[in-house]
Design a protein around this motif. Structure first.
Motif, PDB file in Angstrom:
ATOM      1  N   VAL A  74       6.176   9.692  -8.415  1.00 41.66           N
ATOM      2  CA  VAL A  74       6.013   8.720  -7.334  1.00 41.66           C
ATOM      3  C   VAL A  74       5.833   7.347  -7.977  1.00 41.66           C
ATOM      4  CG1 VAL A  74       4.611   7.994  -5.379  1.00 41.66           C
ATOM      5  CG2 VAL A  74       4.963  10.429  -5.812  1.00 41.66           C
ATOM      6  N   THR A  75       6.795   6.459  -7.747  1.00 38.10           N
ATOM      7  CA  THR A  75       6.713   5.106  -8.305  1.00 38.10           C
ATOM      8  C   THR A  75       6.493   4.057  -7.221  1.00 38.10           C
ATOM      9  OG1 THR A  75       9.128   5.013  -8.300  1.00 38.10           O
ATOM     10  CG2 THR A  75       8.056   5.583 -10.380  1.00 38.10           C
ATOM     11  N   ASP A  76       6.752   4.419  -5.962  1.00 38.51           N
ATOM     12  CA  ASP A  76       6.488   3.500  -4.848  1.00 38.51           C
ATOM     13  C   ASP A  76       6.070   4.319  -3.639  1.00 38.51           C
ATOM     14  OD1 ASP A  76       6.355   1.573  -2.898  1.00 38.51           O
ATOM     15  OD2 ASP A  76       8.318   0.700  -3.342  1.00 38.51           O
ATOM     16  N   PRO A  77       4.753   4.539  -3.458  1.00 36.44           N
ATOM     17  CA  PRO A  77       4.290   5.395  -2.368  1.00 36.44           C
ATOM     18  C   PRO A  77       4.584   4.838  -0.976  1.00 36.44           C
ATOM     19  CG  PRO A  77       2.430   4.497  -3.607  1.00 36.44           C
ATOM     20  CD  PRO A  77       3.678   4.048  -4.294  1.00 36.44           C
ATOM     21  N   GLN A  78       4.958   3.566  -0.883  1.00 35.03           N
ATOM     22  CA  GLN A  78       5.273   2.958   0.417  1.00 35.03           C
ATOM     23  C   GLN A  78       6.680   3.301   0.900  1.00 35.03           C
ATOM     24  OE1 GLN A  78       2.710   1.535   1.896  1.00 35.03           O
ATOM     25  NE2 GLN A  78       1.565   1.929   0.018  1.00 35.03           N
ATOM     26  N   MET A  79       7.551   3.722  -0.018  1.00 40.53           N
ATOM     27  CA  MET A  79       8.944   4.019   0.342  1.00 40.53           C
ATOM     28  C   MET A  79       9.093   5.507   0.677  1.00 40.53           C
ATOM     29  SD  MET A  79      10.528   1.160   0.177  1.00 40.53           S
ATOM     30  CE  MET A  79      12.244   1.611   0.168  1.00 40.53           C
TER      31      MET A  79
ATOM     32  N   ARG B 136      13.573   7.192  -2.227  1.00 41.68           N
ATOM     33  CA  ARG B 136      13.457   5.752  -2.502  1.00 41.68           C
ATOM     34  C   ARG B 136      12.109   5.421  -3.159  1.00 41.68           C
ATOM     35  NH1 ARG B 136      16.968   6.090   1.632  1.00 41.68           N
ATOM     36  NH2 ARG B 136      18.775   4.716   1.554  1.00 41.68           N
ATOM     37  N   GLY B 137      11.141   6.280  -2.993  1.00 39.95           N
ATOM     38  CA  GLY B 137       9.830   6.076  -3.604  1.00 39.95           C
ATOM     39  C   GLY B 137       9.599   6.931  -4.839  1.00 39.95           C
TER      40      GLY B 137
ATOM     41  N   ASP C 149      11.060   8.443  -8.717  1.00 40.02           N
ATOM     42  CA  ASP C 149      11.975   8.368  -9.849  1.00 40.02           C
ATOM     43  C   ASP C 149      11.997   9.741 -10.494  1.00 40.02           C
ATOM     44  OD1 ASP C 149      13.069   5.767  -9.866  1.00 40.02           O
ATOM     45  OD2 ASP C 149      11.193   4.956 -10.626  1.00 40.02           O
TER      46      ASP C 149
ATOM     47  N   ASP D  77      22.386   3.106  -3.922  1.00 40.07           N
ATOM     48  CA  ASP D  77      21.186   2.870  -3.114  1.00 40.07           C
ATOM     49  C   ASP D  77      20.884   3.984  -2.125  1.00 40.07           C
ATOM     50  OD1 ASP D  77      20.742   0.431  -4.332  1.00 40.07           O
ATOM     51  OD2 ASP D  77      22.005  -0.645  -2.899  1.00 40.07           O
TER      52      ASP D  77
END
Length: 183
Positions: free
Chosen positions: A121-126, A130-131, A133, A163
């Motif tokens: 988890v590199t972006d818990p908001q996405m 998308r969140g 990697d 994307d």
């Protein structure tokens, strides 16, 4: 992620797990040779700096090594780690709780290495991929510094192609990262 390799804190290594011992490195320099990552000691020193100074706004690549804590003592290498997690979409286990073993073995069943891939988890908001990697675990290890245990993983990043998911398969496509720098 800008680094080809990264050193991560791992919460699933447990010293009470049974470990099948191999002839793994027991010192930082020897692990650098075993992983074929010559700059591994520098990466470890930068990692320790980030643990002691989490609010430092500088890019880890810009921090002089003489500002980083030095460590060159004993390390413990593990062939696997166990991750227990909640998966609400899979209720086949007790109330959705699941357990997975993540392997990073130089020899698997008398064959070649087994280096599992993991979601990070590199972006818990996405939402969804998308969140997240993807990385391949090259090594699990731990060490003790100033009385604190640091369970870690060395990983090789993969990068998303595009994307969104592939139109034909509905799956995300990734490829290994090739920009070498620090862990």
């Amino acid at each position: 992620m800008c680094s080809l390799y990264v050193l991560l804190t791992v919460s699933c290594i447990s010293s009470d797990q049974p470990i099948l011992e191999c002839n793994h490195a027991q010192k930082v320099a020897a692990l650098a040779d075993e992983l074929n990552i010559p700059h591994f000691p520098s990466i470890l020193h930068c990692y320790l700096h980030s643990q002691f100074h989490p609010a430092d706004p500088r890019n880890p690549d810009d921090i002089p090594l003489d500002e980083c804590p030095f460590y060159d003592s004993k390390i413990h290498v593990f062939n696997s780690a166990c991750s227990t997690f909640f998966a609400p979409s899979d209720l086949s286990d007790i109330y959705g709780m699941c357990r997975e073993y993540i392997h990073s073995c130089p020899m698997w069943r008398d064959g070649g290495p087994r280096l599992d891939c993991v979601f990070i988890v590199t972006d818990p908001q996405m939402p969804g991929m998308r969140g997240l990697d993807i990385a391949r675990v090259l090594c699990f290890f731990s060490f003790k510094y100033l009385g604190t245990d640091y369970p870690c993983a060395v990983v090789h990043w993969f990068h998303h192609v595009g994307d969104g998911p592939d139109e034909a398969t509905g799956m995300w496509i990734v490829h290994p990262g090739y920009r070498a720098r620090n862990i």
